[in-house]
Enzyme design. Sequence first.
Site, PDB file in Angstrom:
ATOM      1  N   CYS A   1      12.522   7.619  13.330  1.00  0.00           N
ATOM      2  CA  CYS A   1      11.902   6.947  14.467  1.00  0.00           C
ATOM      3  C   CYS A   1      12.872   6.831  15.638  1.00  0.00           C
ATOM      4  O   CYS A   1      12.457   6.550  16.759  1.00  0.00           O
ATOM      5  CB  CYS A   1      11.415   5.560  14.055  1.00  0.00           C
ATOM      6  SG  CYS A   1      12.698   4.540  13.302  1.00  0.00           S
TER       7      CYS A   1
ATOM      8  N   LYS B   1       0.891  -1.157   0.000  1.00  0.00           N
ATOM      9  CA  LYS B   1       0.000   0.000   0.000  1.00  0.00           C
ATOM     10  C   LYS B   1       0.926   1.202   0.000  1.00  0.00           C
ATOM     11  O   LYS B   1       1.477   1.599   1.022  1.00  0.00           O
ATOM     12  CB  LYS B   1      -0.909  -0.027   1.231  1.00  0.00           C
ATOM     13  CG  LYS B   1      -2.193   0.793   1.120  1.00  0.00           C
ATOM     14  CD  LYS B   1      -1.989   2.284   1.131  1.00  0.00           C
ATOM     15  CE  LYS B   1      -1.638   2.813   2.483  1.00  0.00           C
ATOM     16  NZ  LYS B   1      -1.531   4.320   2.483  1.00  0.00           N
TER      17      LYS B   1
ATOM     18  N   GLU C   1       5.842  -0.773  13.491  1.00  0.00           N
ATOM     19  CA  GLU C   1       6.823   0.061  14.191  1.00  0.00           C
ATOM     20  C   GLU C   1       6.225   1.456  14.256  1.00  0.00           C
ATOM     21  O   GLU C   1       5.878   2.044  13.232  1.00  0.00           O
ATOM     22  CB  GLU C   1       8.153   0.080  13.440  1.00  0.00           C
ATOM     23  CG  GLU C   1       9.196   0.952  14.116  1.00  0.00           C
ATOM     24  CD  GLU C   1      10.159   1.565  13.127  1.00  0.00           C
ATOM     25  OE1 GLU C   1      10.419   2.780  13.248  1.00  0.00           O
ATOM     26  OE2 GLU C   1      10.631   0.840  12.238  1.00  0.00           O
TER      27      GLU C   1
ATOM     28  N   GLY D   1       5.054   3.771  10.909  1.00  0.00           N
ATOM     29  CA  GLY D   1       4.382   5.057  10.913  1.00  0.00           C
ATOM     30  C   GLY D   1       4.005   5.485  12.319  1.00  0.00           C
ATOM     31  O   GLY D   1       4.689   5.166  13.294  1.00  0.00           O
ATOM     32  N   SER D   2       2.887   6.185  12.426  1.00  0.00           N
ATOM     33  CA  SER D   2       2.469   6.778  13.689  1.00  0.00           C
ATOM     34  C   SER D   2       1.813   5.758  14.610  1.00  0.00           C
ATOM     35  O   SER D   2       1.361   4.693  14.173  1.00  0.00           O
ATOM     36  CB  SER D   2       1.481   7.914  13.426  1.00  0.00           C
ATOM     37  OG  SER D   2       0.261   7.392  12.900  1.00  0.00           O
TER      38      SER D   2
ATOM     39  N   GLU E   1       5.927  11.493  21.283  1.00  0.00           N
ATOM     40  CA  GLU E   1       6.832  11.890  20.218  1.00  0.00           C
ATOM     41  C   GLU E   1       6.335  13.150  19.521  1.00  0.00           C
ATOM     42  O   GLU E   1       5.150  13.268  19.199  1.00  0.00           O
ATOM     43  CB  GLU E   1       6.956  10.759  19.195  1.00  0.00           C
ATOM     44  CG  GLU E   1       7.844  11.095  18.009  1.00  0.00           C
ATOM     45  CD  GLU E   1       7.833  10.005  16.949  1.00  0.00           C
ATOM     46  OE1 GLU E   1       8.835   9.869  16.237  1.00  0.00           O
ATOM     47  OE2 GLU E   1       6.807   9.296  16.833  1.00  0.00           O
TER      48      GLU E   1
END
Length: 526
Positions: A300, A183, A264, A240-241, A391
Amino acid sequence: MITGKNTIGTLNSARGTDTFKTFNPVENRENPWVFHQATKDEIDQAVQLATEAFGQYKNFSGKRKAEFLRAIADEIEEIGEDLITTYMAESGLPEGRARGERGRTMVQLRAFADLLEEGSWVEATIDVGQADKEPMPKPDIRKMLFPIGPVAVFGASNFPLAFSTAGGDTASALAAGCPVIVKGHPLHAATGELVSSAILKAAEKTNMPNGVFSNLNSSGISVGQELVQHPEIKAVGFTGSIAGGTAIYKLASTREVPIPVFAEMGSVNPVVVLPSAFEQSAHWAKQYALSITNGTGQFCTNPGLILGVKGDDFTQFIGTLGEEIAQISPASMLHPNIYKAFEKGIEVVTASGKTSLVGAYKGEAAPNFGKAKVLTVDADVFIANPALHHEVFGPYSLVVQCDSDQELEAAINALEGQLTGTLLGNSKELSEKTSIVDALKEKVGRLILNGVPTGVEVCAAMHHGGPFPSTTNAKYTSVGVSAITRWTRPVAYQNWPLELLPEALQNENPLKIHRIVDGIHTFNTI
């Protein structure tokens, strides 16, 4: 040439009417290419092809899959400068970063190829049967890892190459024997199309089954939702988030047949500064100013949190860090929306009114260029306010000042799970402050001594994962060759005819791989 179409196996498809463009954040304008979002029918077709391909691909030898992975790396290199310029136009990242990430992507693919050719990754384990064992015969049991089926991979916004179309998730899943449907991330759809073309050329050259790889365009969440919920998708890889990763995780867990999601997500990567580090105070202040702003803070592993015990030395370190941060010119962030989220994140942190400024870039900046900022707060405020733990994606860090070692340990204990934790200090301090070290170890997947967390080596010993919410499963890594095990499941053969066993489990060990036989690690035959 960028077509803007979806890649469904060997077919280029653009059946949908929903379109979007990518954005050049440096020039603050849209890129010219138009991309067609995948329809439900196109998603179904991609999954169907992947399911059919799995029937063949899962049985391919390690050597044959290794040829495929190496061919992908070669084809990515063959794209040449078009890949670099497209990457830069869609990400705002500099040329050096583009070339470095392309190199890392090829290194990952070739590392998995080496792993496949060696072959021991299947973890072959054999307990030989004993018919005369008392009081009951012992069955012959032999176990190894097998691929689980088609995998959906979500591209990452901040790594258009190394964590996206042919990145670590795709490389490890293909290595395991699982077809992949990507995707694509809407911020770098053209980069994804170029890499997809390289994968398909490699598939053709090495005679892979049609459907072993597909790439679907998407500007929203609908394509991802359809993929995660499709009954033939057997696992998901995501970078990602926290919000995005947990939403996918919940969606996958509520399916009629739940599937694993290896996500992650966010991490502030705490850094604990011990007293001996102040012997190199100016050095560490400079190194951390550079680490905080590396890649405009869009890693990250960005050091978003620095903790230490109050004192003149720590005060001096904080002051020098502020001076260094103020000298670093802004760089482009990945997209205007990411820049706005960065600014909003700092607003949330400062809303308490109990943080103060350590240092910030004061000059002018172009649109979408993130100005670095470091704030500080007392530990009691930090512990009591979870909003300060989150974050802030960008060139930012928060310094937490503690009254004692006990409060430092309490601040660490208040943290959520993280990818990394760093200690600056010497061996004597580590041996004396074991409770602080242990507290940090409980929160992270990787402990770093006297370094910076930015930069993740691609090697067998790397663990890029950590307790929730940094990842959905702390046991697994998304970097390094161990990542292959995410896309597998063990199967045990009991009392199976020896001649019908997979080669990895046969007595003669024809693959010459490392195995565990009756508890003994060996390369020998039985």
